[in-house]
Design a protein around this motif. Structure first.
Motif, PDB file in Angstrom:
ATOM      1  N   SER A   1       3.707  91.040 -31.992  1.00  0.00           N
ATOM      2  CA  SER A   1       2.476  91.151 -32.763  1.00  0.00           C
ATOM      3  C   SER A   1       2.065  92.610 -32.893  1.00  0.00           C
ATOM      4  N   VAL A   2       1.107  92.876 -33.754  1.00  0.00           N
ATOM      5  CA  VAL A   2       0.587  94.238 -33.898  1.00  0.00           C
ATOM      6  C   VAL A   2       0.079  94.739 -32.560  1.00  0.00           C
ATOM      7  N   GLU A   3      -0.584  93.865 -31.809  1.00  0.00           N
ATOM      8  CA  GLU A   3      -1.125  94.263 -30.502  1.00  0.00           C
ATOM      9  C   GLU A   3      -0.008  94.622 -29.530  1.00  0.00           C
ATOM     10  N   GLU A   4       1.025  93.811 -29.479  1.00  0.00           N
ATOM     11  CA  GLU A   4       2.140  94.094 -28.571  1.00  0.00           C
ATOM     12  C   GLU A   4       2.866  95.369 -28.960  1.00  0.00           C
ATOM     13  N   ARG A   5       2.865  95.681 -30.235  1.00  0.00           N
ATOM     14  CA  ARG A   5       3.575  96.871 -30.721  1.00  0.00           C
ATOM     15  C   ARG A   5       2.776  98.153 -30.519  1.00  0.00           C
ATOM     16  N   THR A   6       1.512  98.021 -30.196  1.00  0.00           N
ATOM     17  CA  THR A   6       0.658  99.208 -30.095  1.00  0.00           C
ATOM     18  C   THR A   6      -0.087  99.336 -28.770  1.00  0.00           C
ATOM     19  N   GLU A   7       0.040  98.338 -27.903  1.00  0.00           N
ATOM     20  CA  GLU A   7      -0.672  98.370 -26.623  1.00  0.00           C
ATOM     21  C   GLU A   7       0.343  98.200 -25.488  1.00  0.00           C
ATOM     22  N   PRO A   8       0.849  99.297 -24.935  1.00  0.00           N
ATOM     23  CA  PRO A   8       1.883  99.234 -23.900  1.00  0.00           C
ATOM     24  C   PRO A   8       1.527  98.351 -22.706  1.00  0.00           C
ATOM     25  N   ALA A   9       0.258  98.285 -22.360  1.00  0.00           N
ATOM     26  CA  ALA A   9      -0.156  97.495 -21.199  1.00  0.00           C
ATOM     27  C   ALA A   9       0.079  95.997 -21.407  1.00  0.00           C
ATOM     28  N   ARG A  10       0.204  95.573 -22.649  1.00  0.00           N
ATOM     29  CA  ARG A  10       0.521  94.167 -22.907  1.00  0.00           C
ATOM     30  C   ARG A  10       1.967  93.848 -22.519  1.00  0.00           C
TER      31      ARG A  10
END
Length: 379
Positions: A53-62
């Protein structure tokens, strides 16, 4: 623990195991990238090959909850081939892009990252990390840019001061608080050569790519190539180098630092006609170690047909007729019919008309009609 000292040791070890450039980045959210990805989705500019997802691609902590830093690595690859075979009349050749020369870079970079991970385990037994090369969630270029490997050029490639954009990228998220490096200044300036040179207009503007129009993406698709791109593909079998080869930052950049990336001229610039009858086993044996083989032989064969049509190679007519009549795959039968029409011999048109009578697949019949239209429109 002295993390500054450890960071210096990592840099030294990286060089020792054949990593050409290493940088360190924070694990802050990639805010600018997130906004750009959302916009790309809205414009339908994504290829569909993206992971996560966009979040997984931009938030390393995920991806690693304990994340405290990212190690970015780069390995340079050659831009020139020694003793490149010539494409001659009646014996035409296709071309794989430079990023597919030599051994699959995913394997090579994973090997380097695995070694780096083992090194960190020895130094910090409680270390946690997650490594990625190209097919992971994180955007390699965004990480490399933040880590000071290079800047993101108007051609959407990472441009390094040392190696130009001819580099493979990978990264490792870690729970070690390494000190981030400073980004490299963008130096594209007013230059717009890559945007102007893009064969399909996929570079909408500097830094914005419509992946669905990019030849590098199109050569990897498995269906019929859209009509508007068939005259643009030329003899490309996999990938496209245009936006890199025209870049002034790549002038005189040619590094042969890794034996794994050295091209076999007969593989990266292969004869087209033999590709039309290559078996699955032979394809895997010959091209399997290359990055450009990952989608299998079907896209390569389709592109080879388009390349022969581009050359109007009359010596390939018999083989294309065989494919049109006998191949079980509609995309190959149909593309062969279109290619025969493009080549335009009397034998080719007669064969299409005969095949039309027994073809039941509507998608193939549509391609046959296009092939026959070449004859109609030539008078």
């Amino acid at each position: 623990m002295d993390y500054h000292q450890l960071q210096e040791e990592v840099k030294a070890y990286a060089k020792e195991i054949g990593i050409d450039k290493v940088g360190f980045a924070s694990v802050d959210v990639f805010g600018e990238l997130k906004a750009r990805l959302v916009r790309q989705e809205q414009l339908s500019y994504q290829s569909g090959f993206e992971k996560g997802s966009v979040e997984e691609r931009t938030e390393p902590a995920r991806l690693l909850p304990e994340a405290q830093s990212i190690i970015s690595i780069a390995l340079a690859y050659p831009s020139k081939m020694k003793d490149a075979p010539r494409s001659t009349r009646g014996d035409r050749r296709g071309i794989f892009c430079r990023a597919s020369w030599g051994r699959d870079y995913h394997d090579v970079l994973r090997d380097r990252l695995n070694k780096l991970g083992e090194f960190l385990k020895e130094k910090v037994p409680e270390v946690k990390f997650k490594s990625m090369v190209d097919t992971g969630e994180l955007a390699d270029r965004a990480v490399a840019e933040r880590a000071g490997i290079g800047f993101s050029g108007k051609n959407c490639a990472t441009i390094t001061p040392e190696f130009g954009s001819y580099v493979y990228l990978g990264e490792m998220i870690t729970n070690i608080p390494f000190i981030p490096d400073e980004p490299v200044d963008d130096s594209c300036g007013d230059c717009n050569i890559c945007v102007d040179a893009c064969p399909t207009g996929a570079l909408v503007q500097g830094g914005q790519l419509d992946a669905n129009r990019c030849i590098a993406f199109l050569t990897q698709t498995k269906g019929f190539l859209p009509d508007e791109f068939r005259s643009k593909i030329g003899n490309r079998l996999y990938g496209c180098d245009t936006c890199q080869t025209v870049c002034p930052k790549n002038k005189r950049k040619d590094f042969h630092l890794h034996e794994e990336f050295e091209p076999d001229p007969e593989l990266v610039k292969p004869k087209l006609k033999p590709l039309l009858s290559i078996s699955n086993r032979e394809f895997k044996e010959k091209f399997g170690p290359m990055a450009g083989s990952w989608r299998g032989k079907k896209p390569i064969q389709r592109n080879a047909i388009l390349a022969l049509a581009h050359y109007k190679d009359e010596s390939s007519v018999d083989e294309l007729i065989r494919l049109m009549n006998e191949d079980p795959r509609p995309v190959i039968r149909g593309t062969a019919a279109w290619g025969l029409g493009k080549i335009g011999t009397a034998q080719a048109f007669e064969a299409i008309e005969q095949a039309w009578e027994k073809e039941n697949d509507e998608s193939v019949r549509e391609e046959m009609k296009k092939g026959l239209d070449f004859f109609t429109n030539s008078y």
